[in-house]
Design a protein around this motif. Structure first.
Motif, PDB file in Angstrom:
ATOM      1  N   ALA A   2      -6.253  65.432  -9.491  1.00  0.00           N
ATOM      2  CA  ALA A   2      -5.041  65.114  -8.713  1.00  0.00           C
ATOM      3  C   ALA A   2      -4.644  63.651  -8.922  1.00  0.00           C
ATOM      4  O   ALA A   2      -5.504  62.785  -9.033  1.00  0.00           O
ATOM      5  CB  ALA A   2      -5.296  65.377  -7.227  1.00  0.00           C
ATOM      6  N   GLN A   4      -3.282  59.798  -8.311  1.00  0.00           N
ATOM      7  CA  GLN A   4      -3.596  58.847  -7.249  1.00  0.00           C
ATOM      8  C   GLN A   4      -2.653  57.638  -7.276  1.00  0.00           C
ATOM      9  O   GLN A   4      -2.109  57.283  -8.321  1.00  0.00           O
ATOM     10  CB  GLN A   4      -5.038  58.340  -7.415  1.00  0.00           C
ATOM     11  CG  GLN A   4      -6.098  59.420  -7.263  1.00  0.00           C
ATOM     12  CD  GLN A   4      -7.499  58.821  -7.356  1.00  0.00           C
ATOM     13  OE1 GLN A   4      -8.071  58.394  -6.378  1.00  0.00           O
ATOM     14  NE2 GLN A   4      -8.017  58.758  -8.555  1.00  0.00           N
ATOM     15  N   GLU A   8      -5.438  53.922  -3.948  1.00  0.00           N
ATOM     16  CA  GLU A   8      -6.500  54.936  -4.035  1.00  0.00           C
ATOM     17  C   GLU A   8      -7.387  54.700  -5.250  1.00  0.00           C
ATOM     18  O   GLU A   8      -8.620  54.802  -5.166  1.00  0.00           O
ATOM     19  CB  GLU A   8      -5.871  56.349  -4.086  1.00  0.00           C
ATOM     20  CG  GLU A   8      -5.234  56.775  -2.760  1.00  0.00           C
ATOM     21  CD  GLU A   8      -4.162  57.852  -2.913  1.00  0.00           C
ATOM     22  OE1 GLU A   8      -3.385  58.024  -1.954  1.00  0.00           O
ATOM     23  OE2 GLU A   8      -4.096  58.487  -3.979  1.00  0.00           O
ATOM     24  N   ARG A  19     -12.473  59.713  -7.703  1.00  0.00           N
ATOM     25  CA  ARG A  19     -11.220  59.737  -6.966  1.00  0.00           C
ATOM     26  C   ARG A  19     -11.506  59.714  -5.469  1.00  0.00           C
ATOM     27  O   ARG A  19     -12.623  60.023  -5.036  1.00  0.00           O
ATOM     28  CB  ARG A  19     -10.384  60.974  -7.305  1.00  0.00           C
ATOM     29  CG  ARG A  19     -11.116  62.308  -7.083  1.00  0.00           C
ATOM     30  CD  ARG A  19     -10.164  63.487  -7.137  1.00  0.00           C
ATOM     31  NE  ARG A  19      -9.230  63.455  -6.026  1.00  0.00           N
ATOM     32  CZ  ARG A  19      -7.976  63.014  -6.082  1.00  0.00           C
ATOM     33  NH1 ARG A  19      -7.469  62.591  -7.201  1.00  0.00           N
ATOM     34  NH2 ARG A  19      -7.210  63.004  -5.015  1.00  0.00           N
ATOM     35  N   THR A  21      -9.357  60.507  -1.484  1.00  0.00           N
ATOM     36  CA  THR A  21      -8.205  61.131  -0.847  1.00  0.00           C
ATOM     37  C   THR A  21      -7.940  60.394   0.455  1.00  0.00           C
ATOM     38  O   THR A  21      -8.902  60.022   1.148  1.00  0.00           O
ATOM     39  CB  THR A  21      -8.521  62.621  -0.544  1.00  0.00           C
ATOM     40  OG1 THR A  21      -8.901  63.244  -1.775  1.00  0.00           O
ATOM     41  CG2 THR A  21      -7.325  63.334   0.050  1.00  0.00           C
ATOM     42  N   ASP A  24     -10.412  59.734   3.643  1.00  0.00           N
ATOM     43  CA  ASP A  24     -11.841  59.613   3.318  1.00  0.00           C
ATOM     44  C   ASP A  24     -12.388  58.308   3.893  1.00  0.00           C
ATOM     45  O   ASP A  24     -11.742  57.259   3.783  1.00  0.00           O
ATOM     46  CB  ASP A  24     -12.060  59.554   1.797  1.00  0.00           C
ATOM     47  CG  ASP A  24     -11.833  60.882   1.105  1.00  0.00           C
ATOM     48  OD1 ASP A  24     -11.648  61.890   1.804  1.00  0.00           O
ATOM     49  OD2 ASP A  24     -11.834  60.895  -0.146  1.00  0.00           O
ATOM     50  N   GLU A 165      -3.014  56.364   3.442  1.00  0.00           N
ATOM     51  CA  GLU A 165      -1.872  56.947   2.748  1.00  0.00           C
ATOM     52  C   GLU A 165      -0.950  55.807   2.328  1.00  0.00           C
ATOM     53  O   GLU A 165      -0.999  54.727   2.903  1.00  0.00           O
ATOM     54  CB  GLU A 165      -1.085  57.865   3.686  1.00  0.00           C
ATOM     55  CG  GLU A 165      -1.846  59.096   4.156  1.00  0.00           C
ATOM     56  CD  GLU A 165      -0.974  59.933   5.083  1.00  0.00           C
ATOM     57  OE1 GLU A 165      -0.592  61.040   4.681  1.00  0.00           O
ATOM     58  OE2 GLU A 165      -0.680  59.475   6.202  1.00  0.00           O
ATOM     59  N   LYS A 262       1.172  60.973  -5.031  1.00  0.00           N
ATOM     60  CA  LYS A 262       1.811  61.422  -3.783  1.00  0.00           C
ATOM     61  C   LYS A 262       1.920  60.258  -2.786  1.00  0.00           C
ATOM     62  O   LYS A 262       0.949  59.545  -2.561  1.00  0.00           O
ATOM     63  CB  LYS A 262       0.979  62.533  -3.142  1.00  0.00           C
ATOM     64  CG  LYS A 262       0.899  63.804  -3.965  1.00  0.00           C
ATOM     65  CD  LYS A 262       2.123  64.692  -3.721  1.00  0.00           C
ATOM     66  CE  LYS A 262       2.013  66.003  -4.470  1.00  0.00           C
ATOM     67  NZ  LYS A 262       1.928  65.822  -5.949  1.00  0.00           N
TER      68      LYS A 262
END
Lengths: 433, 187
Positions: A2, A4, A8, A19, A21, A24, A165, A262
């Motif tokens: 995915a 990043q 991240e 990686r 998320t 985490d 995020e 994202k």
């Protein structure tokens, strides 16, 4: 795998993972820990309590101590804090201690970190100051921590982080001459509020951001915390590399996001449609166009701090003020000794920036945090009583500049300079030719 | 972290920043020298404008003049409590005054983290706007395991958000004890 974001990827690399998320909880290895005189002595006490009197810091080359907050004061407790830092630096033979009263003294930590080459792309940097997020302008992860977390890093070189995020703020278009980075970030904070970025990364992007100098980019990331953000970040480019390479030979690895990374949310601004703004009392998100408050009577103007006391901040203000006199008490406080030195070298039409302010009747201070955070009673430029102040600093909560009855407006150096000439809040477009 | 925190509530509004919790001029005091550290209790929440001190009536200082401890054990606030600077002196000052828990709609993250990692006050979040439901001087009781708040003065009960990941650090006492339990510090 995915995709990043930059933040991240940096955190994953420092946690030894492929990686991570958002959400985490991870333990990361720290590249630089920065501390200063107000929030340095308490972590030292905790470090000794937890690791023992004889314990050594995890890596003396990675601890940077920059006294800057309460420097030019007679307050005996504030002076003792400097002595405590000095003793600790001596005891641990720290190479990166910048002592007050010596030629090594730098001034405001966030500006000095950049000047001394400690801001390196791809790194993880923590500091005992909320505006540590400033360093993110160099494409690194940086955030503020308290005494306890700093002490834990001093002893172990590690700290736990919840992966944030990322909110993305894209600025497009050519920046008009009456706008500065301060107008852009005040617009962001006004839009999302002082808690709109809580727990999150604020990433700044777009052509108008990459047109900015490093100093102006630092104004953007500096105020990520005023929206509650964990860190602010800007992907590095040639401007970044040129700035860093002029100051350090240390290796670094630039990190960029994956193309389809994202984001929590995305905001797009056309800078050609933006206007000069202020943050009205008593919150950095209390945004208004300058036109709404034009004519507000002022008691004091203040140009200084990590966000508004860099060389380009003074250059912008000096262009407005040159050849005229201020109509209200105006305090000028360079962020760092390098900024102060350059103000005395760089000229505008044959006159140094420093002389332009002196000739205009401004009061000149020396490199430190000054009155940005009020401080001891004898702090240069501190707000008193019910004064109305306009300032290039980053925070205007009640009492921030020293008096909880005072009213502080935040604005760009251009807007503060224009206001100083008239003694009332003034739209910089009225005075720029 | 205690199982039950019971005491008088002190109510303040939204966006109580760290300068209101402990004004910057007082940060010069040592956090370890006993006669100095008690100054943090004296000046805790002294930066809150007078009419906002102790809602709804206002004008109620958290710590009485010339005292070093507060009679209030639980602070009730709105959104973004602890915004502003990273000074750990803020949760330290509240703890030094005798406060054991804060219940707010949301927190600034550094204040929250400092409260937990230093083990100073338990920072509970709640979806209920308790500043409209609890008054300064009400007697409240928090069940930390069940994440509930009972107002003994009015008889009302409120749900708090579970502490989640940070509960383990609060139970350990602070981040150092937690790190030792996890084998991350060997001393």
């Amino acid at each position: 795998m995915a995709p990043q974001t930059i933040t991240e990827k940096i955190l994953a690399a420092h946690a030894g993972r492929e990686r991570v998320t958002p959400g985490d909880n991870i333990w990361v290895n720290v590249d630089i820990l920065m501390t200063h005189d107000v929030c340095g002595p308490p972590p030292i006490d905790i470090f000794k309590r937890e690791f023992g009197d004889k314990a050594k810091v995890w890596d003396s080359d990675k601890l940077v101590i920059l006294p800057d907050h309460y420097i030019f004061t007679e307050d005996p407790h504030a002076r003792r804090n400097i002595e405590l830092l000095r003793a600790f630096a001596h005891e641990h033979d720290l190479p990166h201690y910048y002592d007050v009263g010596t030629s090594r003294y730098k001034g405001v930590c966030h500006v000095a970190l950049a000047e001394e080459g400690f801001n390196r792309p791809g790194n993880v940097l923590f500091g005992t100051d909320s505006h540590t997020c400033t360093s993110g302008a160099f494409g690194l992860f940086s955030t503020g921590v308290g005494n306890t977390d700093a002490a834990l890093i001093m002893g172990t070189g590690k700290i736990w982080v919840k992966v944030p995020e990322t909110m993305r703020f894209v600025f497009e278009g050519d920046l008009p001459p009456y706008l500065m980075a301060k107008d852009l970030i005040l617009a962001v904070i006004g839009e999302i509020g002082t808690d709109g970025g809580t727990y999150r990364t604020l990433e700044f992007d777009g052509g108008a951001v990459y047109d900015l100098s490093m100093q102006e980019r630092m104004t953007l990331t500096n105020m990520a915390i005023e929206a509650g953000g964990k860190n602010g970040i800007i992907a590095p480019d040639q401007v970044t590399f040129d700035f860093v390479r002029a100051r350090t030979d240390a290796p670094f690895q630039a990190v960029y996001r994956d193309a389809d990374a994202k984001f929590h949310s995305e905001y797009v601004f056309d800078v050609t449609e933006m206007v000069p703004v202020v943050a009205k009392p008593h919150s950095p998100d209390n945004k208004a166009p300058v036109t709404e408050v034009v004519g507000t009577r002022l008691d004091k103007c203040y140009i200084g701090s990590c966000t508004g006391g860099k060389l380009e901040d003074f250059e912008a203000a000096a262009r407005v003020i040159k050849g005229q006199e201020v109509k209200v008490a105006t305090y000028v406080v360079p962020a760092s000794t390098e900024v102060e030195r350059r103000m005395k070298e760089v000229t505008i039409d044959g006159q140094t920036i420093w002389d332009i302010f002196v000739s205009a009747g401004c009061m000149m201070g020396h490199a430190s945090c000054g009155a940005c955070l009020g401080g001891p009673i004898d702090t240069f430029g501190r707000a008193v009583g019910t004064e109305v102040v306009i300032s290039t600093t980053n925070r205007n909560f009640p009492g921030r500049m020293g008096s909880k009855m005072s009213a502080v407006y935040l604005a760009s150096p251009l807007t503060v300079a224009a206001s100083a000439l008239n003694g009332v809040i003034t739209d910089p477009r009225e005075v720029l030719v | 972290m205690k199982d039950v925190i019971r005491g008088l509530a002190y109510v303040v509004g939204d966006a109580i920043d760290t300068d209101q919790i402990i004004p910057a001029a007082h940060l010069v005091y040592s956090l370890t020298v006993p006669e100095e550290r008690r100054m943090y209790g004296r000046y805790a929440l002294s930066g809150v404008p007078a009419d906002q001190q102790g809602l709804p009536q206002g004008g109620v200082p958290f710590t009485p003049e010339d005292a070093f401890e507060s009679e209030y054990k639980v602070i009730i606030s709105g959104s973004n409590f602890g915004c502003g600077s990273s000074r750990e002196h803020a949760p330290f000052a509240l703890a030094e005054a005798g406060c054991e828990a804060v219940v707010a709609e949301s927190y600034a993250r550094i204040f929250y983290r400092n409260s937990v990692d230093g083990g100073f006050v338990v920072p509970f979040e709640t979806r209920v706007r308790l500043i409209d439901r609890i008054e300064t001087g009400h007697e409240v009781e928090i069940d930390t395991a069940r994440s509930t708040l009972h107002n003994h003065t009015t008889g009302e009960d409120f749900l708090l958000n579970p502490l989640g990941d940070v509960a383990d650090i609060l139970k350990a006492g602070n981040v150092f004890e937690y790190a030792r339990q996890q084998g991350l510090i060997i001393t």
